[in-house]
Design a protein around this motif. Structure first.
Motif, PDB file in Angstrom:
ATOM      1  N   GLY A 121       4.340  -5.520  -8.673  1.00 50.09           N
ATOM      2  CA  GLY A 121       5.427  -6.312  -8.103  1.00 50.09           C
ATOM      3  C   GLY A 121       6.130  -5.667  -6.919  1.00 50.09           C
ATOM      4  N   SER A 122       5.616  -4.567  -6.417  1.00 48.22           N
ATOM      5  CA  SER A 122       6.248  -3.898  -5.284  1.00 48.22           C
ATOM      6  C   SER A 122       6.102  -4.745  -4.019  1.00 48.22           C
ATOM      7  CB  SER A 122       5.613  -2.531  -5.056  1.00 48.22           C
ATOM      8  OG  SER A 122       6.143  -1.937  -3.888  1.00 48.22           O
ATOM      9  N   ALA A 123       7.141  -4.736  -3.212  1.00 49.29           N
ATOM     10  CA  ALA A 123       7.100  -5.468  -1.944  1.00 49.29           C
ATOM     11  C   ALA A 123       6.472  -4.632  -0.836  1.00 49.29           C
ATOM     12  CB  ALA A 123       8.523  -5.871  -1.547  1.00 49.29           C
ATOM     13  N   PHE A 124       6.190  -3.360  -1.120  1.00 52.99           N
ATOM     14  CA  PHE A 124       5.648  -2.450  -0.119  1.00 52.99           C
ATOM     15  C   PHE A 124       4.189  -2.150  -0.409  1.00 52.99           C
ATOM     16  CE2 PHE A 124      10.155  -1.561  -0.594  1.00 52.99           C
ATOM     17  CZ  PHE A 124      10.592  -1.779   0.701  1.00 52.99           C
ATOM     18  N   GLY A 125       3.434  -1.909   0.638  1.00 49.81           N
ATOM     19  CA  GLY A 125       2.034  -1.542   0.481  1.00 49.81           C
ATOM     20  C   GLY A 125       1.154  -2.747   0.241  1.00 49.81           C
ATOM     21  N   PRO A 126      -0.151  -2.502   0.143  1.00 50.28           N
ATOM     22  CA  PRO A 126      -1.081  -3.610  -0.081  1.00 50.28           C
ATOM     23  C   PRO A 126      -0.950  -4.180  -1.495  1.00 50.28           C
ATOM     24  CG  PRO A 126      -2.253  -1.528  -0.152  1.00 50.28           C
ATOM     25  CD  PRO A 126      -0.841  -1.224   0.251  1.00 50.28           C
ATOM     26  N   GLU A 127      -1.501  -5.368  -1.668  1.00 51.01           N
ATOM     27  CA  GLU A 127      -1.452  -6.036  -2.969  1.00 51.01           C
ATOM     28  C   GLU A 127      -2.096  -5.196  -4.065  1.00 51.01           C
ATOM     29  OE1 GLU A 127      -3.405 -10.006  -4.956  1.00 51.01           O
ATOM     30  OE2 GLU A 127      -2.954 -10.012  -2.824  1.00 51.01           O
ATOM     31  N   ARG A 128      -3.215  -4.537  -3.733  1.00 53.86           N
ATOM     32  CA  ARG A 128      -3.916  -3.654  -4.671  1.00 53.86           C
ATOM     33  C   ARG A 128      -3.957  -2.256  -4.065  1.00 53.86           C
ATOM     34  NH1 ARG A 128      -8.839  -6.846  -3.937  1.00 53.86           N
ATOM     35  NH2 ARG A 128      -9.946  -4.976  -4.560  1.00 53.86           N
ATOM     36  N   PRO A 129      -3.568  -1.224  -4.823  1.00 52.62           N
ATOM     37  CA  PRO A 129      -3.518   0.134  -4.275  1.00 52.62           C
ATOM     38  C   PRO A 129      -4.818   0.583  -3.620  1.00 52.62           C
ATOM     39  CG  PRO A 129      -2.506   0.094  -6.435  1.00 52.62           C
ATOM     40  CD  PRO A 129      -3.127  -1.258  -6.215  1.00 52.62           C
ATOM     41  N   VAL A 130      -5.949   0.180  -4.158  1.00 53.70           N
ATOM     42  CA  VAL A 130      -7.235   0.619  -3.627  1.00 53.70           C
ATOM     43  C   VAL A 130      -7.446   0.152  -2.188  1.00 53.70           C
ATOM     44  CG1 VAL A 130      -8.685  -1.299  -4.422  1.00 53.70           C
ATOM     45  CG2 VAL A 130      -9.612   1.012  -4.395  1.00 53.70           C
ATOM     46  N   LEU A 131      -6.758  -0.901  -1.784  1.00 61.24           N
ATOM     47  CA  LEU A 131      -6.893  -1.422  -0.418  1.00 61.24           C
ATOM     48  C   LEU A 131      -6.260  -0.514   0.629  1.00 61.24           C
ATOM     49  CD1 LEU A 131      -6.263  -5.233  -1.037  1.00 61.24           C
ATOM     50  CD2 LEU A 131      -8.447  -4.036  -0.754  1.00 61.24           C
ATOM     51  N   SER A 132      -5.490   0.470   0.203  1.00 65.25           N
ATOM     52  CA  SER A 132      -4.878   1.383   1.176  1.00 65.25           C
ATOM     53  C   SER A 132      -5.846   2.466   1.644  1.00 65.25           C
ATOM     54  CB  SER A 132      -3.602   2.007   0.600  1.00 65.25           C
ATOM     55  OG  SER A 132      -3.913   2.814  -0.502  1.00 65.25           O
ATOM     56  N   VAL A 133      -7.076   2.465   1.124  1.00 61.94           N
ATOM     57  CA  VAL A 133      -8.100   3.400   1.602  1.00 61.94           C
ATOM     58  C   VAL A 133      -8.782   2.738   2.802  1.00 61.94           C
ATOM     59  CG1 VAL A 133     -10.108   4.794   0.992  1.00 61.94           C
ATOM     60  CG2 VAL A 133      -8.397   4.279  -0.747  1.00 61.94           C
ATOM     61  N   ASP A 134      -8.100   2.819   3.944  1.00 63.75           N
ATOM     62  CA  ASP A 134      -8.608   2.180   5.166  1.00 63.75           C
ATOM     63  C   ASP A 134      -9.646   3.067   5.848  1.00 63.75           C
ATOM     64  OD1 ASP A 134      -7.128   4.191   6.359  1.00 63.75           O
ATOM     65  OD2 ASP A 134      -5.635   2.860   7.225  1.00 63.75           O
ATOM     66  N   TRP A 135     -10.136   2.638   7.003  1.00 60.99           N
ATOM     67  CA  TRP A 135     -11.215   3.370   7.670  1.00 60.99           C
ATOM     68  C   TRP A 135     -10.795   4.768   8.098  1.00 60.99           C
ATOM     69  CZ3 TRP A 135     -10.839   5.081  12.680  1.00 60.99           C
ATOM     70  CH2 TRP A 135      -9.837   4.531  13.459  1.00 60.99           C
ATOM     71  N   ARG A 136      -9.519   4.936   8.447  1.00 60.21           N
ATOM     72  CA  ARG A 136      -9.040   6.275   8.826  1.00 60.21           C
ATOM     73  C   ARG A 136      -9.093   7.223   7.630  1.00 60.21           C
ATOM     74  NH1 ARG A 136      -5.072   3.000  11.054  1.00 60.21           N
ATOM     75  NH2 ARG A 136      -5.320   2.725  13.277  1.00 60.21           N
ATOM     76  N   LYS A 137      -8.629   6.727   6.492  1.00 61.10           N
ATOM     77  CA  LYS A 137      -8.641   7.533   5.269  1.00 61.10           C
ATOM     78  C   LYS A 137     -10.081   7.831   4.854  1.00 61.10           C
ATOM     79  CE  LYS A 137      -6.404   9.436   1.859  1.00 61.10           C
ATOM     80  NZ  LYS A 137      -5.600  10.629   2.091  1.00 61.10           N
TER      81      LYS A 137
END
Length: 107
Positions: A42-58
């Motif tokens: 329910g957090s308003a910050f970050g992507p809907e699913r935590p795993v989606l924050s592993v972008d191409w830079r990461k």
């Protein structure tokens, strides 16, 4: 959870001179580098699913760290496969896990 699946954890928070890898493990004959991301339900910050924050830079950074990790451990036995997985863990307000997503071969 990875141990429960029969994985052998080689290192957690594996440090190289360039940075840190969350998990380095063996699954059968595969050497697996696992990036773990956490989030709150329910957090308003970050992507809907935590795993989606592993972008191409990461992903690029993790690949470089994995190369450094292997280079610093030249005596490793050969592996049939080297893989990069991503794990997303979602916690509720009380810190209980409400979702666990594991993407094998994520990048």
């Amino acid at each position: 959870r990875l141990r429960e699946r029969g994985w052998e954890l080689l290192e957690r928070n594996a440090r190289t001179r360039h940075g840190e890898l969350d998990i380095v493990a063996l699954e059968g004959r595969a050497l697996v580098f696992v990036e773990v991301k956490a989030g709150r339900a329910g957090s308003a910050f970050g992507p809907e699913r935590p795993v989606l924050s592993v972008d191409w830079r990461k992903q690029l950074r993790i690949r470089r760290l994995a190369t450094a990790w292997m280079g610093e451990r030249r005596g490793l036995r050969p592996y049939a496969e080297i893989r990069f997985d991503a794990v997303g863990v979602t916690f509720d307000r009380d810190g209980r896990i409400v979702d666990f997503e594991h993407i094998e071969g994520a990048f």
